[in-house]
Design an enzyme around this catalytic site. Structure first.
Site, PDB file in Angstrom:
ATOM      1  N   THR A   7       0.840  -1.204   0.000  1.00  0.00           N
ATOM      2  CA  THR A   7       0.000   0.000   0.000  1.00  0.00           C
ATOM      3  C   THR A   7       0.864   1.239   0.000  1.00  0.00           C
ATOM      4  OG1 THR A   7      -1.968   0.946   0.998  1.00  0.00           O
ATOM      5  CG2 THR A   7      -0.191   0.384   2.499  1.00  0.00           C
ATOM      6  N   GLY A 162       1.328   5.615  -7.124  1.00  0.00           N
ATOM      7  CA  GLY A 162       0.537   4.568  -7.772  1.00  0.00           C
ATOM      8  C   GLY A 162       1.018   4.247  -9.172  1.00  0.00           C
ATOM      9  N   CYS A 165       4.722   2.261  -7.969  1.00  0.00           N
ATOM     10  CA  CYS A 165       4.697   1.082  -7.095  1.00  0.00           C
ATOM     11  C   CYS A 165       3.640   0.085  -7.564  1.00  0.00           C
ATOM     12  CB  CYS A 165       4.405   1.514  -5.656  1.00  0.00           C
ATOM     13  SG  CYS A 165       4.278   0.131  -4.506  1.00  0.00           S
ATOM     14  N   SER A 168       0.470  -0.485  -5.282  1.00  0.00           N
ATOM     15  CA  SER A 168      -0.429   0.644  -5.027  1.00  0.00           C
ATOM     16  C   SER A 168      -1.236   0.924  -6.279  1.00  0.00           C
ATOM     17  CB  SER A 168       0.374   1.894  -4.652  1.00  0.00           C
ATOM     18  OG  SER A 168       1.091   1.684  -3.459  1.00  0.00           O
TER      19      SER A 168
END
Length: 188
Positions: A7, A162, A165, A168
């Site tokens: 996350t 986002g 990664c 994410s």
């Protein structure tokens, strides 16, 4: 057994305003299990923001423990965090939990680590999770070089994280505690 994890959680503070947001992706190993998880919560009469990274079940246990500490200490963030950290270090069950919390109120932003440490990050930026370093870098650049509000900085930084990664995504939940009493939440 693999845990649900991965996350990006980010908190940005500017003046008396703080925003805390996170993405919605939950993974099990290399499989996306859910893309719209809500990892951000308002605690203690809506006055404290909290987000988690790490094992989902572990994080919910920590949320419950932290909320109990907030209730016990009348919403005092620093004292509640330190008391949770003490429990974390001494309780065998808690020591095995694999999660981190980012928490904030109108005055303080903190990271509570899996080792039971309580850290007040520099520059008013707290970032945890697999995309935390990416989000923190973006947030620092935006905080130092623009006049954007914390909400906008968190939005842009989570989007950048986002994009980079793989754990994410772009489904964001962002909560704000404002200096004008305009506390709000955003889901994108």
């Amino acid at each position: 057994m693999e845990q649900y994890r991965g996350t990006t959680i980010l908190s940005v503070r500017r003046g008396a305003e703080v925003a805390l947001g996170g993405d919605g992706q939950v993974t099990l190993g290399n499989i996306v299990i859910k893309s719209t998880a809500r990892k951000i919560r308002r605690l203690y009469q809506e006055k404290v923001l909290a987000g988690f990274a790490g094992g989902t079940a572990d994080a919910f246990t920590l949320f419950e423990r932290f909320e109990a500490k907030l209730d016990k200490h009348s919403g005092h963030l620093l004292r509640s965090a330190v008391e949770l950290a003490k429990d974390w270090r001494t309780d065998r069950m808690l020591r095995r939990l694999e999660a981190m919390l980012a928490v904030a109120d109108r005055e303080h932003s903190l990271i509570i680590t899996g080792n039971g440490d309580v850290l007040e990050p520099e520059l008013g930026i707290a970032a945890i999770g697999s995309g935390g370093a990416f989000a923190q870098s973006a947030a620092r650049a935006l905080l130092e070089n623009t006049d954007l509000a914390p909400l906008e900085i968190v939005k842009k930084s989570l989007t950048i994280a986002g994009d980079i990664c793989i754990y994410s995504n772009q489904n964001h939940v962002i909560e704000v505690l404002g200096d004008r009493g305009q506390d709000s939440g955003v889901r994108e």
